[in-house]
Structure formats: C-alpha cells, structure tokens
Design a protein around this motif. Structure first.
Motif, PDB file in Angstrom:
ATOM      1  N   SER A  62       0.832  -1.210   0.000  1.00  9.71           N
ATOM      2  CA  SER A  62       0.000   0.000   0.000  1.00  9.71           C
ATOM      3  C   SER A  62       0.867   1.260   0.000  1.00  9.71           C
ATOM      4  O   SER A  62       0.518   2.257  -0.640  1.00  9.71           O
ATOM      5  CB  SER A  62      -0.948   0.006   1.200  1.00  9.71           C
ATOM      6  N   ALA A  65       2.129   1.689  -3.577  1.00 11.87           N
ATOM      7  CA  ALA A  65       1.070   2.214  -4.444  1.00 11.87           C
ATOM      8  C   ALA A  65       0.923   3.716  -4.243  1.00 11.87           C
ATOM      9  O   ALA A  65       0.817   4.475  -5.216  1.00 11.87           O
ATOM     10  CB  ALA A  65      -0.244   1.494  -4.160  1.00 11.87           C
ATOM     11  N   ARG A  70      -0.253   4.965  -7.957  1.00 11.91           N
ATOM     12  CA  ARG A  70      -0.903   3.892  -8.712  1.00 11.91           C
ATOM     13  C   ARG A  70      -1.935   3.223  -7.815  1.00 11.91           C
ATOM     14  O   ARG A  70      -1.822   3.241  -6.588  1.00 11.91           O
ATOM     15  CB  ARG A  70       0.111   2.817  -9.141  1.00 11.91           C
ATOM     16  N   ASP A  71      -2.894   2.578  -8.441  1.00  9.28           N
ATOM     17  CA  ASP A  71      -3.861   1.842  -7.636  1.00  9.28           C
ATOM     18  C   ASP A  71      -3.216   0.554  -7.127  1.00  9.28           C
ATOM     19  O   ASP A  71      -2.199   0.095  -7.649  1.00  9.28           O
ATOM     20  CB  ASP A  71      -5.151   1.562  -8.425  1.00  9.28           C
ATOM     21  N   ARG A  72      -3.819  -0.016  -6.098  1.00 10.06           N
ATOM     22  CA  ARG A  72      -3.237  -1.197  -5.455  1.00 10.06           C
ATOM     23  C   ARG A  72      -3.215  -2.407  -6.376  1.00 10.06           C
ATOM     24  O   ARG A  72      -2.289  -3.206  -6.324  1.00 10.06           O
ATOM     25  CB  ARG A  72      -3.977  -1.503  -4.159  1.00 10.06           C
TER      26      ARG A  72
END
Length: 187
Positions: A62, A65, A70-72
């Motif tokens: 996490s 990210a 960026r998304d997970r």
C-alpha cells in the motif's frame, strides 16, 4: 505581442497536461527501450524498483502504491512480475502474518545500481537545453504547479460522479440509462 500556449489555452495542444504528456511520452520512450530492451523490465517495474531502493526493511504494498501514485491492483501485478524475476522479495510481518513488506533482492540492488546512472544520464540530456537558472526556475515552477494541482483536487466537489472506466461513462449516467439501451450499445 503574441500569447504563449499556456496563456492562450485555445486548443488541446495548448493545455499544460497535454503538453506534459507529450514530453513524458517522448522522454519515456527512451527509458522504455532501455528498461525493456536492455534489462527485460517494464518502466513500471523500474519505477517500483527505484521506489524500493533506500528502504532495506522494505515497504508495504500500500505504501508503494501511494508513493507511485498507482492503484493497489496495478501495484500488486507489478510486484508479482518482479517476484517472478527474483528482483524483489516479500517478508511477512511478525505481528501480522497476512501483511508483507516488499524489498529488493541482491539481484534487484545490482539492477538498480546498473540502471539508475543511465536513467540519470537521460534526464541530464533532456535538461541540458536549460541554463542553470532555467533549471532552477523549472524546479520551482513544477513544485508550485504540484501544490496548485493538489489545491484544485481538494476543491473538487465530492458530488462529482466517478467514472466507470470499463464503459467510458459515469456511474450515475449508467444508473440513469435504461437497461435496454446499455445492451444495445455493446459491440
């Protein structure tokens, strides 16, 4: 006196984000060729390796990210790819076996040490058209623009609908559209 593109904003070609995307695409193409052709990793994988460098204890997925914006899910796919290439490793946290930290393997450290000077050289070549003062002004302007963009983002209405990126429509527009029309639109 004619207006600059940033003052004019008359077409998409004048917009800051559009112009920055062109710069990123041109400069990024060089990095992509270097990473993929020379080292067998993607630019996204390089970004994750570079973020992990300097964190011998690793980072949580996490945290990665967030640092990479960026998304997970995308970060997780990149982690999986780098695990397969044995450039990073996962270590379970002693107090919570479901949580892991991700860190560079010795091979990942070697790759970083080989690639980073080349990436720095590409950046230096691109910036070489600016004088010392212009480069300092650019750094200042970029930071002020980043802070302003965060302020604009914070001022956005929370009522603004989120996009359904799979369909290219907002979630509220999908909900309002009759079900028959949704099936008719499909290719």
């Amino acid at each position: 006196m004619s207006l600059s593109p940033s003052q004019r904003l008359a077409s998409v070609d004048d917009l800051l984000l559009y112009r920055l995307s062109h710069l990123t695409a041109a400069a990024g193409a060089v990095v992509v060729r270097l990473c993929e052709g020379g080292y067998g990793i993607t630019r996204r994988e390089w970004g994750l390796l570079a973020q992990l460098h300097g964190y011998p204890g690793g980072l949580l997925p996490s945290e990665l990210a967030e640092r990479m914006h960026r998304d997970r899910a995308r970060t997780s796919r990149t982690i999986t790819a780098l695990l397969g290439k044995q450039l990073i490793e996962r270590t379970a946290l002693p107090h919570d076996r479901r949580s892991v930290r991700v860190s560079l393997t010795p091979e990942g450290q070697v790759l970083y040490a080989q690639l980073m000077p080349q990436i720095q050289a590409i950046n230096s070549q691109i910036l070489s058209v600016l004088s010392h003062e212009e480069a300092a002004s650019l750094d200042d302007a970029l930071e002020r623009l980043r802070v302003q963009a965060l302020a604009v983002q914070a001022s956005m209405s929370p009522d603004l609908p989120k996009a359904d990126r799979r369909r290219g429509r907002t979630a509220s527009a999908l909900a309002a559209k009759p079900k028959q029309a949704l099936t008719r639109d499909r290719p």
